[in-house]
Motif scaffolding. Structure first.
Motif, short mmCIF file in Angstrom:
data_model
loop_
_atom_site.label_atom_id
_atom_site.label_comp_id
_atom_site.label_asym_id
_atom_site.label_seq_id
_atom_site.Cartn_x
_atom_site.Cartn_y
_atom_site.Cartn_z
N LEU A 115 20.28 30.74 55.36
CA LEU A 115 20.32 30.78 54.05
C LEU A 115 19.09 30.28 53.39
CD1 LEU A 115 21.97 30.32 51.30
CD2 LEU A 115 22.52 28.15 51.98
N ARG A 116 18.22 29.54 54.31
CA ARG A 116 17.02 28.58 53.96
C ARG A 116 15.93 29.78 53.67
NH1 ARG A 116 15.73 24.18 57.75
NH2 ARG A 116 17.78 23.66 57.06
N VAL A 117 16.09 30.49 54.88
CA VAL A 117 15.12 31.68 54.64
C VAL A 117 15.10 32.56 53.63
CG1 VAL A 117 14.25 33.78 56.14
CG2 VAL A 117 14.45 31.69 57.15
N ALA A 118 16.31 32.96 53.42
CA ALA A 118 16.58 34.01 52.21
C ALA A 118 16.26 33.28 50.99
CB ALA A 118 18.15 34.09 52.26
N ALA A 119 16.73 32.09 50.62
CA ALA A 119 16.27 31.35 49.38
C ALA A 119 14.75 31.23 49.42
CB ALA A 119 16.77 30.12 49.41
N GLY A 120 14.21 30.96 50.34
CA GLY A 120 12.84 30.73 50.36
C GLY A 120 12.17 32.05 49.89
N ARG A 121 12.25 33.18 50.70
CA ARG A 121 11.66 34.40 50.40
C ARG A 121 12.10 34.72 48.99
NH1 ARG A 121 8.75 37.10 48.59
NH2 ARG A 121 7.79 38.92 49.57
#
Ligand SMILES: [Fe+2]
Ligand SMILES: [Fe+2]
Length: 287
Positions: free
Chosen positions: A177-183
């Motif tokens: 989730l963190r990677v997705a939101a960050g990107r």
């Protein structure tokens, strides 16, 4: 192997009377980001150095992305014959650089890298669908339809490789989730803003991130309809392992839609403010 060739596009159907002047600067900026895909392939080849299947797929992917850039650039020159795509791209390459020699993914894992790639393809797939739906110009409509189909295929490509790495790396849901939101958040970084600058503004004017991202996003966000956001929310959900259709996805899509409207209003307000500041004083005052 490419799924279509730039010369198959019916360029002779170009109709200058149907060009929306709000779309032209977006197409010019997008052309450069797409054309720049070779740097990302070098980076991906370096991150996945011991995975020949993925490296081959990344090489094929880049060929398609570069063609997206060429097709959008060619359309930009049809819409504005005074525009020099090559010169603008040289300027972009000189000023915007990504690190291509990475030992490991900047996302912390290969699964994370592939989730980030899924986010990019989700974004481009919905963006070209939205632009293609919005434009009445037949050549741009065709180009957007061809590109959007490629982007969706790219999404599936990175998604399939991601599933393979997820089985191995077992990245937790929170990390995904963190990677997705960050990107997703990075879409407002320099990549597009600087492309807007090189494609549309004179070199004499110094680059200003806020001005350029407002100019890009203030226009781009206006072309989305709820159905585009609903579809991309489903793709984001699928990438992080959530059910792409259902109550939670519906709620998220409605939230994302509201967030988009709010962001757009802020960017449009910033654009208006900048235009007023640069405008000559009203005639009554000047007299
Ligand atoms: Fe693309
Ligand atoms: Fe793509």
């Amino acid at each position: 192997m490419k799924h279509w060739h730039i010369d198959q596009v019916a360029w002779d159907r170009f109709d200058p009377t149907k060009v929306d002047p709000e779309i032209v600067p977006l197409v010019k900026a997008a052309a450069m980001v797409e054309r720049n895909a070779s740097d990302y392939t070098a980076y991906l080849n370096s991150v996945f150095r011991d995975d020949p299947d993925f490296r081959q797929a990344a090489d094929n992917w880049a060929v398609e992305e570069i063609q997206h850039g060429d097709a959008l650039g060619r359309w930009g020159m049809c819409a504005d014959p005074s525009w020099d795509f090559e010169a603008a791209f040289v300027r972009y390459r000189a000023g915007f650089k990504i690190e291509v020699n990475a030992d490991a993914s900047i996302r912390g894992s290969r699964t994370g890298e592939l989730i980030a790639r899924c986010m990019v393809e989700t974004g481009t797939s919905s963006y070209y669908t939205a632009l293609g739906d919005a434009t009445e110009e037949p050549v741009l409509k065709e180009v957007c339809r061809l590109i959007a189909a490629d982007e969706y295929r790219h999404f599936k490509l990175f998604y399939d490789h991601m599933k393979r790495y997820l089985a191995r790396e077992n990245l937790s849901f929170m990390k995904r989730l963190r990677v997705a939101a960050g990107r997703i958040g990075e879409s407002e970084d320099d990549e597009l803003a600087y492309a807007y600058y090189c494609g549309n503004e004179s070199e004499d004017l110094p680059y200003d991130h806020q001005r350029c991202i407002a100019a890009y996003m203030g226009r781009a966000m206006g072309f989305y309809r709820f159905r585009h956001i609903e579809r991309s929310t489903g793709m984001v959900f699928k990438s992080i392992g959530l059910e792409p259709r259902g109550r939670l996805a519906d709620l998220a899509a409605r939230g994302a839609w509201r967030l988009l409207q709010w962001r757009r209003e802020r960017y449009v307000a910033a654009l208006r403010k900048a235009a007023n500041e640069n405008a000559a004083p009203p005639l009554a005052e000047a007299a």
